[in-house]
Design an enzyme around this catalytic site. Structure first.
Site, PDB file in Angstrom:
ATOM      1  N   ALA A 160     -55.738  26.271 -21.901  1.00 47.77           N
ATOM      2  CA  ALA A 160     -54.902  26.218 -20.702  1.00 47.77           C
ATOM      3  C   ALA A 160     -53.488  26.636 -21.111  1.00 47.77           C
ATOM      4  CB  ALA A 160     -54.889  24.797 -20.157  1.00 47.77           C
ATOM      5  N   GLY A 177     -59.344  24.969 -22.928  1.00 49.49           N
ATOM      6  CA  GLY A 177     -59.835  25.580 -21.702  1.00 49.49           C
ATOM      7  C   GLY A 177     -60.567  26.892 -21.969  1.00 49.49           C
ATOM      8  N   GLU A 211     -63.912  25.972 -22.757  1.00 50.47           N
ATOM      9  CA  GLU A 211     -64.532  25.457 -21.531  1.00 50.47           C
ATOM     10  C   GLU A 211     -65.002  26.610 -20.634  1.00 50.47           C
ATOM     11  OE1 GLU A 211     -61.138  22.757 -20.840  1.00 50.47           O
ATOM     12  OE2 GLU A 211     -62.619  21.163 -20.655  1.00 50.47           O
ATOM     13  N   GLU A 231     -57.525  19.533 -27.374  1.00 52.59           N
ATOM     14  CA  GLU A 231     -56.666  18.854 -26.393  1.00 52.59           C
ATOM     15  C   GLU A 231     -56.135  17.520 -26.899  1.00 52.59           C
ATOM     16  OE1 GLU A 231     -59.400  20.506 -25.723  1.00 52.59           O
ATOM     17  OE2 GLU A 231     -59.222  21.564 -23.806  1.00 52.59           O
TER      18      GLU A 231
HETATM   19  C1  3H9 Z   1     -56.230  22.754 -22.493  1.00 49.91           C
HETATM   20  O1  3H9 Z   1     -56.838  23.774 -22.656  1.00 49.91           O
HETATM   21  C2  3H9 Z   1     -56.494  21.764 -21.400  1.00 49.91           C
HETATM   22  C3  3H9 Z   1     -57.813  21.995 -20.699  1.00 49.91           C
HETATM   23  O2  3H9 Z   1     -58.874  21.375 -21.390  1.00 49.91           O
HETATM   24  C4  3H9 Z   1     -57.818  21.312 -19.360  1.00 49.91           C
HETATM   25  C5  3H9 Z   1     -57.098  21.939 -18.254  1.00 49.91           C
HETATM   26  C6  3H9 Z   1     -57.423  21.303 -16.909  1.00 49.91           C
HETATM   27  N1  3H9 Z   1     -50.331  27.843 -23.836  1.00 49.91           N
HETATM   28  O3  3H9 Z   1     -49.326  29.102 -32.592  1.00 49.91           O
HETATM   29  P1  3H9 Z   1     -48.774  30.465 -32.540  1.00 49.91           P
HETATM   30  C7  3H9 Z   1     -47.993  30.359 -27.630  1.00 49.91           C
HETATM   31  S1  3H9 Z   1     -54.946  22.341 -23.486  1.00 49.91           S
HETATM   32  C8  3H9 Z   1     -49.152  28.454 -23.832  1.00 49.91           C
HETATM   33  O4  3H9 Z   1     -47.456  30.721 -33.160  1.00 49.91           O
HETATM   34  P2  3H9 Z   1     -50.930  31.353 -34.214  1.00 49.91           P
HETATM   35  C9  3H9 Z   1     -47.136  29.681 -28.677  1.00 49.91           C
HETATM   36  O5  3H9 Z   1     -46.250  28.768 -28.099  1.00 49.91           O
HETATM   37  C10 3H9 Z   1     -54.747  23.712 -24.551  1.00 49.91           C
HETATM   38  N2  3H9 Z   1     -48.647  29.072 -24.929  1.00 49.91           N
HETATM   39  O6  3H9 Z   1     -49.815  31.534 -33.095  1.00 49.91           O
HETATM   40  C11 3H9 Z   1     -46.458  30.861 -29.311  1.00 49.91           C
HETATM   41  O7  3H9 Z   1     -45.426  31.268 -28.448  1.00 49.91           O
HETATM   42  P3  3H9 Z   1     -44.068  31.845 -29.053  1.00 49.91           P
HETATM   43  C12 3H9 Z   1     -55.750  23.714 -25.632  1.00 49.91           C
HETATM   44  C13 3H9 Z   1     -49.375  29.043 -26.035  1.00 49.91           C
HETATM   45  O8  3H9 Z   1     -51.570  32.673 -34.343  1.00 49.91           O
HETATM   46  C14 3H9 Z   1     -47.528  31.951 -29.278  1.00 49.91           C
HETATM   47  O9  3H9 Z   1     -48.456  31.541 -28.254  1.00 49.91           O
HETATM   48  N3  3H9 Z   1     -55.438  24.786 -26.559  1.00 49.91           N
HETATM   49  C15 3H9 Z   1     -50.617  28.406 -26.089  1.00 49.91           C
HETATM   50  O10 3H9 Z   1     -50.371  30.672 -35.394  1.00 49.91           O
HETATM   51  C16 3H9 Z   1     -48.267  32.122 -30.565  1.00 49.91           C
HETATM   52  O11 3H9 Z   1     -48.738  30.855 -30.994  1.00 49.91           O
HETATM   53  C17 3H9 Z   1     -54.647  24.585 -27.617  1.00 49.91           C
HETATM   54  O12 3H9 Z   1     -54.177  23.484 -27.852  1.00 49.91           O
HETATM   55  C18 3H9 Z   1     -51.101  27.787 -24.919  1.00 49.91           C
HETATM   56  N4  3H9 Z   1     -52.287  27.180 -24.888  1.00 49.91           N
HETATM   57  O13 3H9 Z   1     -51.980  30.341 -33.582  1.00 49.91           O
HETATM   58  C19 3H9 Z   1     -54.407  25.762 -28.508  1.00 49.91           C
HETATM   59  N5  3H9 Z   1     -51.121  28.545 -27.347  1.00 49.91           N
HETATM   60  O14 3H9 Z   1     -44.474  33.065 -29.825  1.00 49.91           O
HETATM   61  C20 3H9 Z   1     -52.955  25.841 -28.861  1.00 49.91           C
HETATM   62  C21 3H9 Z   1     -50.211  29.252 -28.034  1.00 49.91           C
HETATM   63  O15 3H9 Z   1     -43.248  32.096 -27.845  1.00 49.91           O
HETATM   64  N6  3H9 Z   1     -52.639  27.023 -29.626  1.00 49.91           N
HETATM   65  N7  3H9 Z   1     -49.167  29.546 -27.250  1.00 49.91           N
HETATM   66  O16 3H9 Z   1     -43.547  30.734 -29.924  1.00 49.91           O
HETATM   67  C22 3H9 Z   1     -52.900  27.121 -30.945  1.00 49.91           C
HETATM   68  O17 3H9 Z   1     -53.505  26.259 -31.559  1.00 49.91           O
HETATM   69  C23 3H9 Z   1     -52.383  28.338 -31.659  1.00 49.91           C
HETATM   70  O18 3H9 Z   1     -51.358  28.879 -30.876  1.00 49.91           O
HETATM   71  C24 3H9 Z   1     -53.447  29.444 -31.909  1.00 49.91           C
HETATM   72  C25 3H9 Z   1     -52.732  30.696 -32.467  1.00 49.91           C
HETATM   73  C26 3H9 Z   1     -54.452  28.925 -32.926  1.00 49.91           C
HETATM   74  C27 3H9 Z   1     -54.143  29.831 -30.641  1.00 49.91           C
END
Ligand code: 3H9
Length: 706
Positions: free
Chosen positions: A62, A101, A104, A124
């Protein structure tokens, strides 16, 4: 290009999500997916659908930036339901990270093809949430209840191979590794065509044989994770949601999931954990450093000192495949150091984390030496020798002679003035602090200490390097103790004083343990060694610190009780045990000291101890920030959560202060300052922000936009 585009290949529609950087499920993506699905449901020319992604990853979750704002329909559960209810097979083509998400959505699809190097996960819980778009209901159905508990409660990333063995995938293709996804999409299209006769296979309709998932089973699981989840709100909600999945049909389970999700979303922990998520991603943004700032190549690292710290630091580089030359002055010390390193790797091997071949490969990257000249081909040299300026002076003068031009010279000092250290070389621009935390191969924090002369490319290189070796690198300015230890000193002061004024050490420790710290400050002092603080105070002179607070600790050291390493400190320890036990002898010392100082002992409550400890951290943090020794309040939170065990679910001390309200913080500090002006000089930044009605978060935002 639209965020969700459509390509028709024969009778298969390929929907491609394109929302850089991580294809997060923003409103536009949800809307795009739903509209495309609705149109395809009635399009007779299309008999199967593939959900694919552009860029570097499958949907990573998400869009976290939308949390806390009013939700714009369609909601993610609606989108996932719509996919699952499609009358024709839908196949997900997964590469990179399918998280939250994103997974999901993939579970809403009827089939899944993955690249071998893909990772999936439901992280999450790390944001204080649970998978709220059916993840807690569909994942146990497809992967099994045990695996779902493991994945959802830990939030860990799971390799495609492991997930495949759990039944999540219907096929794996070769690794994508940043290359083209066309083979993956081709495989997904082929599977989609193959599944046209069989039709959809909705995950939500899969049955769970719940005969063995009774209350005792879930109670057993709760017990097994109790230590890791202590104090956290979301893990229990995750377990309850999975319990619901094991007992209820999808629709009812979804209702339970929604309620539990909302409970998480409205709990302050989730805001704090989201703050930590973005804070960790901010630390790499350094004023004056851009993508264009040149970086130096670090192909070989030199470490001076093969003690616990030097060895631990070296392991970080070797683990990242960077060869290390490690220097000691005595053959014996060198051998001992390398033996400890090997022992660490062998323990990892015993726990199944490394193979023998990997241990051998890593050890092969170490070269031991007794000669400074052997460091002459290193691109980065880090000293981890005794904390004395004269010794650092010798080391850096020598390094100046032997290091090649352009080598980065770093000190792992915890307190010393790195500007002065740099002045012992003819290349101060190449010098900075790289302050690792013990055990250096485990702790995630790295303070990167910029001197007044550190060159931009040196700093930029080390910020990138921190990420490469799996650390969270926070830039600090030169001051006594930098960010973390400077704050720790104030925190320790509060606890030392609380003891002499009336509380027992165990009361102080229990208060902060119950607050969420991994251990209380006095247990921590025993662990670190009481002699360190003792020696520090001796060198400072009695007029330069609060003797009332610390004399009782000096007495303990003078009794030969230096802490855990000698089996006795503030606490007693049974032979070979690390468990602190209250000591009657020490309580006598404390009571005697209180009497000597004419203190009428009076107990503070646990709440008071916690509040004073937090105020001390925040006040010092604000001074550090106000002096420009940290770039952001959120950097300070990252330091405290990653280096000192501050509970992430409280968001770090500065976030904690924002939640209290800086006006409240100021009023409390002013009252303390009236009673004890030397100890509680109020940080000017708190006065200013409180007067302007602002928070630390607002301070960070304003600075970011400058
Ligand atoms: C969810 O899904 C809830 C649902 O179950 C329910 C809904 C009803 N959103 O980490 P990085 C940005 S909760 C917005 O440096 P990497 C991040 O801020 C979500 N932005 O890269 C950064 O921005 P900036 C569950 C996001 O290659 C840029 O992307 N998912 C999101 O080291 C690059 O990120 C998670 O918790 C996001 N979801 O790692 C996954 N994700 O460049 C969270 C990233 O401006 N994300 N950004 O600073 C991660 O774990 C890592 O970002 C990922 C990439 C492994 C994907």
């Amino acid at each position: 290009m639209s965020v969700v585009s459509k390509e028709i290949r024969g009778n298969v529609a390929i929907l491609t999500v394109n929302n850089p950087p991580v294809n997060a499920l923003s409103h536009a993506v949800r809307d795009g997916l739903l509209n495309q699905m609705q149109a395809l449901a009635t399009d007779d020319t299309v008999q199967a659908i593939v959900v694919a992604c552009a860029g570097r990853t499958f949907i990573a979750g998400a869009d976290i930036t939308e949390f806390g704002k009013p939700m714009q329909a369609p909601s993610l559960p609606t989108v996932v339901d719509a996919i699952e209810n499609m009358p024709k097979p839908v196949v997900a083509a997964i590469f990179g990270t399918a998280l939250g998400g994103g997974l999901e959505v993939a579970l809403g699809c009827h089939y899944r093809v993955g690249a071998e190097d893909a990772k999936i996960g439901l992280p999450e819980v790390k944001l204080g949430l649970l998978p709220g778009a059916g993840g807690t209901q569909r994942f146990p159905r497809i992967a099994g209840v045990e695996n779902a508990l493991d994945a959802i409660v830990s939030g860990r990333h799971i390799s495609a191979k492991q997930a495949n063995s759990w039944g999540v995938f219907d096929g794996l293709v070769d690794a994508v590794a940043g290359g083209s996804t066309s083979a993956l999409v081709d495989a997904a299209v082929a599977l989609a065509i193959e599944k046209i006769p069989a039709g959809p296979r909705p995950t939500g309709q899969m049955e769970i044989d719940n005969s063995k998932y009774d209350e005792a089973f879930f109670a057993g699981f709760r017990k097994s994770v109790a230590r890791q989840t202590r104090g956290y709100f979301a893990p229990e909600q995750c377990i309850q949601a999975i319990e619901a999945a094991s007992r209820l049909p999808l629709a009812e389970g979804m209702e339970a999931e929604r309620k539990l999700f909302m409970a998480c979303m409205t709990n302050p922990q989730s805001r704090a954990l989201q703050h930590m998520f973005f804070a960790e991603r901010q630390v790499g943004r350094i004023p004056g450093i851009t993508k264009e700032t040149p970086r130096r190549t670090i192909a070989k690292v030199g470490i001076i000192g093969a003690g616990t710290m030097g060895g631990g630091i070296a392991m970080n580089f070797v683990n990242a495949g960077i060869p290390v030359t490690i220097l000691e002055l005595q053959e014996e010390a060198l051998e001992r150091g390398l033996k400890v390193v090997r022992g660490n790797y062998e323990r990892s091997m015993k726990r199944g984390k490394l193979t023998q071949a990997q241990v051998d490969d890593r050890m092969a990257l170490f070269t031991g030496t007794l000669e400074y000249e052997a460091l002459s081909d290193c691109d980065l040299i880090i000293e981890a020798v005794f904390e004395k300026m004269e010794i650092k002076q010798q080391v850096f003068s020598k390094l100046d002679e032997v290091a090649k031009e352009g080598a980065i010279l770093a000190s792992n000092t915890s307190y010393l003035d790195i500007d002065e250290i740099a002045s012992y070389t003819n290349r101060p621009g190449d010098v900075l602090g790289l302050h690792f935390f013990s055990p250096a191969n485990v702790m995630r924090l790295l303070e990167i200490v910029r001197t007044s002369k550190t060159a931009d490319d040196v700093l930029a290189t080390c910020v990138g390097l921190a990420k490469q070796i799996g650390k969270v690198g926070v830039v600090a300015g030169v001051c006594h103790g930098f960010i973390g230890n400077r704050m720790l000193a104030r925190y320790g002061h509060v606890s030392a004083l609380a003891v002499i004024e009336g509380n027992t050490p165990q009361e102080v420790d229990a208060a902060l343990f119950d607050f969420g710290m991994p251990m209380g400050p006095l247990t921590m002092s025993d662990m670190a060694g009481l002699d360190i603080g003792y020696m520090n105070r001796q060198s400072m002179g009695r007029e330069n610190y609060d003797t009332t607070a610390y004399d009782w600790q000096d007495k303990i050291v003078e009794l030969g009780r230096k802490g855990l390493k000698v089996g006795a400190g503030i606490y007693d320890y049974d032979e070979g045990s690390r468990v602190p036990k209250p000591s009657a002898e020490i309580q006598q010392v404390i009571d005697g000291e209180s009497a000597r100082l004419g203190i009428t002992r009076a107990k503070k409550t646990a709440e008071e101890i916690v509040e004073l400890s937090m105020l001390a951290l925040v006040n010092e943090g604000a001074k550090i920030l106000g002096e420009g020794k940290a770039y952001r309040a959120s950097d300070i939170d990252v330091v405290y959560a990653n280096g000192y065990g501050f509970p992430p679910y409280r968001g770090g001390p500065m976030h904690y202060a924002d939640i209290m309200g800086l006006d409240v913080v100021l009023a409390k500090l002013q009252a303390l300052s009236t009673a004890k002006p030397d100890m509680w000089q109020v940080a000017p930044l708190i006065e200013k922000l409180a007067a302007d009605g602002k928070s630390f978060a607002a301070f960070d935002r304003e600075n970011a936009s400058k």
